[in-house]
Design a protein around this motif. Sequence first.
Motif, short mmCIF file in Angstrom:
data_model
loop_
_atom_site.label_atom_id
_atom_site.label_comp_id
_atom_site.label_asym_id
_atom_site.label_seq_id
_atom_site.Cartn_x
_atom_site.Cartn_y
_atom_site.Cartn_z
N ALA A 11 66.79 -1.04 -78.77
CA ALA A 11 65.46 -1.63 -78.97
C ALA A 11 65.44 -3.11 -78.56
O ALA A 11 64.51 -3.58 -77.91
N LEU A 12 66.50 -3.82 -78.94
CA LEU A 12 66.59 -5.24 -78.62
C LEU A 12 66.72 -5.45 -77.10
O LEU A 12 66.07 -6.32 -76.52
N ARG A 13 67.53 -4.62 -76.46
CA ARG A 13 67.69 -4.72 -74.99
C ARG A 13 66.34 -4.50 -74.29
O ARG A 13 66.02 -5.21 -73.33
N ALA A 14 65.58 -3.52 -74.76
CA ALA A 14 64.27 -3.24 -74.14
C ALA A 14 63.36 -4.46 -74.27
O ALA A 14 62.68 -4.84 -73.31
N GLU A 15 63.37 -5.08 -75.44
CA GLU A 15 62.53 -6.27 -75.66
C GLU A 15 62.97 -7.44 -74.76
O GLU A 15 62.16 -8.11 -74.14
N LEU A 16 64.29 -7.64 -74.67
CA LEU A 16 64.82 -8.73 -73.85
C LEU A 16 64.54 -8.50 -72.37
O LEU A 16 64.19 -9.41 -71.63
N ARG A 17 64.67 -7.25 -71.93
CA ARG A 17 64.41 -6.90 -70.53
C ARG A 17 62.95 -7.19 -70.19
O ARG A 17 62.63 -7.76 -69.15
N ILE A 127 79.96 -14.59 -67.15
CA ILE A 127 79.53 -13.19 -67.20
C ILE A 127 78.05 -13.06 -67.60
O ILE A 127 77.49 -13.95 -68.22
N PRO A 128 77.46 -11.93 -67.28
CA PRO A 128 76.07 -11.69 -67.67
C PRO A 128 76.00 -11.25 -69.14
O PRO A 128 77.00 -10.83 -69.71
N ALA A 129 74.82 -11.34 -69.71
CA ALA A 129 74.61 -10.86 -71.08
C ALA A 129 73.12 -10.64 -71.27
O ALA A 129 72.30 -11.20 -70.54
N ALA A 130 72.78 -9.82 -72.27
CA ALA A 130 71.38 -9.67 -72.65
C ALA A 130 71.05 -10.75 -73.68
O ALA A 130 69.96 -11.31 -73.69
N ALA A 131 72.02 -11.04 -74.55
CA ALA A 131 71.86 -12.07 -75.58
C ALA A 131 73.22 -12.41 -76.16
O ALA A 131 74.18 -11.63 -76.03
N VAL A 132 73.31 -13.57 -76.80
CA VAL A 132 74.53 -14.00 -77.48
C VAL A 132 74.10 -14.62 -78.80
O VAL A 132 73.09 -15.33 -78.86
N ASP A 133 74.86 -14.34 -79.86
CA ASP A 133 74.48 -14.97 -81.14
C ASP A 133 75.31 -16.22 -81.39
O ASP A 133 76.21 -16.56 -80.62
N ARG A 134 74.98 -16.91 -82.47
CA ARG A 134 75.58 -18.23 -82.72
C ARG A 134 77.06 -18.18 -83.09
O ARG A 134 77.73 -19.20 -83.15
#
Length: 198
Positions: A11-17, A127-134
Amino acid sequence: MSNDVEHEKRALRAELRERRQLLSEAQRESAASAIAGRLDELVAQLGASSVSCFLSTTTEPGTREFVRAAVRRGIRVLLPVTRADGLLDWAVATDDDEIAEGLFGLPEPTGEVLGPIAVNDVDLMIIPAAAVDRTGMRMGWGRGYFDKTIGSMEKCPPVYAVIYDSEVLDSLPSEVHDQPVNGVVTPTQTLLLSPTRR
């Protein structure tokens, strides 16, 4: 448990995309230019003479300007070539801009292909990423190529993910195989997040 995490990630990947697709051409170009400058600074700061990077797709934060400039400055840049077995081969970037379409439609270099262990010689991995946390936990796009690569390296160099500013999140769902990164590079900042790797 794992199914819940996988569902949450999907779900998060879809939102980020979707968010990435809404960016204008001008916003993308501006971000790519800023990222190139930040990556140049990071390479200089780490004294890296050999790095691995990736060729950005149209929706990813742009890395191609950085790759071109680094090659012209004499930095050895390895670019990933996806394999059907889930591993990455590598090819040395050249400044001729020749790009082929690899597995999953990803842009890949056309030069001589080196095996998966070629990346063991780099001083920095970008490298690529969809997101990274703190905490440095990275969420990719779900195929696991970079998690496998990083997880299998005996002596892993610093690993930085290239993302947009809005993709630095407070926390991310993660699974056992997910590998953290040391930091992120965004258009406005370079953040050191996780100085030690597990």
